[in-house]
Design a protein around this motif. Structure first.
Motif, PDB file in Angstrom:
ATOM      1  N   LEU A 141      -0.982  -8.694   0.039  1.00 27.29           N
ATOM      2  CA  LEU A 141      -1.035  -7.845   1.221  1.00 27.29           C
ATOM      3  C   LEU A 141      -0.535  -8.590   2.458  1.00 27.29           C
ATOM      4  O   LEU A 141       0.222  -8.058   3.254  1.00 27.29           O
ATOM      5  N   VAL A 176      -1.518   6.863   5.465  1.00 28.79           N
ATOM      6  CA  VAL A 176      -1.063   6.180   4.254  1.00 28.79           C
ATOM      7  C   VAL A 176      -1.414   7.113   3.098  1.00 28.79           C
ATOM      8  O   VAL A 176      -2.571   7.209   2.697  1.00 28.79           O
ATOM      9  N   VAL A 229      -3.691   3.728   9.160  1.00 33.37           N
ATOM     10  CA  VAL A 229      -3.633   2.403   9.761  1.00 33.37           C
ATOM     11  C   VAL A 229      -3.700   2.583  11.271  1.00 33.37           C
ATOM     12  O   VAL A 229      -2.934   3.358  11.845  1.00 33.37           O
ATOM     13  N   LEU A 265      -6.445  -0.984   8.145  1.00 31.34           N
ATOM     14  CA  LEU A 265      -6.464   0.174   7.256  1.00 31.34           C
ATOM     15  C   LEU A 265      -7.872   0.746   7.260  1.00 31.34           C
ATOM     16  O   LEU A 265      -8.846   0.015   7.077  1.00 31.34           O
ATOM     17  N   ALA A 274       1.992  -5.025  10.736  1.00 32.45           N
ATOM     18  CA  ALA A 274       1.225  -4.322   9.707  1.00 32.45           C
ATOM     19  C   ALA A 274       1.943  -4.435   8.372  1.00 32.45           C
ATOM     20  O   ALA A 274       3.168  -4.371   8.311  1.00 32.45           O
ATOM     21  N   ASP A 324       3.420   0.338   3.890  1.00 37.67           N
ATOM     22  CA  ASP A 324       2.542   1.336   3.271  1.00 37.67           C
ATOM     23  C   ASP A 324       2.291   1.044   1.802  1.00 37.67           C
ATOM     24  O   ASP A 324       1.168   1.204   1.315  1.00 37.67           O
ATOM     25  N   TRP A 352      -0.344  -1.603   1.551  1.00 38.09           N
ATOM     26  CA  TRP A 352      -1.658  -1.036   1.849  1.00 38.09           C
ATOM     27  C   TRP A 352      -2.170  -0.226   0.657  1.00 38.09           C
ATOM     28  O   TRP A 352      -3.348  -0.319   0.288  1.00 38.09           O
ATOM     29  N   ARG A 353      -1.280   0.613   0.056  1.00 38.91           N
ATOM     30  CA  ARG A 353      -1.689   1.445  -1.081  1.00 38.91           C
ATOM     31  C   ARG A 353      -2.171   0.590  -2.251  1.00 38.91           C
ATOM     32  O   ARG A 353      -3.175   0.896  -2.888  1.00 38.91           O
ATOM     33  N   ALA A 372      -5.508  -0.840  -1.383  1.00 33.76           N
ATOM     34  CA  ALA A 372      -6.507   0.234  -1.425  1.00 33.76           C
ATOM     35  C   ALA A 372      -6.897   0.554  -2.860  1.00 33.76           C
ATOM     36  O   ALA A 372      -8.088   0.692  -3.175  1.00 33.76           O
TER      37      ALA A 372
END
Length: 183
Positions: A71, A128, A137, A146, A164, A167, A170-171, A174
């Motif tokens: 990340l 996202v 975010v 996030l 940042a 995406d 982040w996914r 997550a």
């Protein structure tokens, strides 16, 4: 809902604080004793008037060092569940991620005191898609964060400074975090 790093309640991480944290255990550290749940009043960042219950799980380290390194696009030390003092004299806990001696990310897990976790995603956040029930975010003073809503929890992953993550990054984070939340 900036409790994750700066803002009410104010949290300041220093090298001295990190030295006082619980023992380092690779991604699965647990606090010496569970912190009492703490109600955090929110409205400024989310538009929702209500409360989140902080410290909703004993171990907020929902990502391991490899996943966090992906990340953050850098090598990190294993995350550590840590006690964080608040300006009002109380304390809570957070999963703190460091590289070298500096904290570079933090993970917090909340339960909605009122409404559902998705209600607490900040209006105007960058959505996202494909992450939990809802995700966005937001930009905080400390860096991008996030906000991930799912199964009764709101998970925040704050990245200190810098741009940042994309995406897709982040996914991926997550998805990994969601597998480690209790039912």
């Amino acid at each position: 809902m900036r409790r994750a790093w700066w803002g009410p309640p104010t949290v300041l991480l220093t090298a001295g604080l990190l030295a006082a944290c619980s023992e380092t255990v690779t991604g699965t550290a647990a606090p010496a004793g569970p912190a009492a749940p703490r109600m955090v009043t929110t409205q400024a960042a989310t538009g929702v008037t209500g409360a989140l219950v902080a410290d909703a799980v004993a171990d907020e380290c929902l990502l391991n060092a490899s996943e966090l390194g992906s990340l953050l696009k850098r090598a990190v030390r294993p995350p550590v569940q840590s006690t964080i003092p608040h300006a009002d004299g109380s304390s809570g806990s957070s999963c703190v991620v460091t590289a070298d001696a500096e904290p570079i990310a933090m993970i917090n897990v909340y339960r909605a005191g009122t409404g559902v976790p998705a209600d607490y995603i900040a209006p105007g956040s960058h959505p996202v898609s494909g992450a939990g029930d809802a995700a966005g975010v937001v930009t905080t003073d400390a860096g991008p964060m996030l906000q991930l809503a799912t199964r009764g929890y709101l998970v925040t992953i704050l990245v200190a400074g810098g741009p940042a993550p994309a995406d897709d990054a982040w996914r991926k984070a997550a998805a990994a975090a969601l597998t480690r939340l209790p039912p």
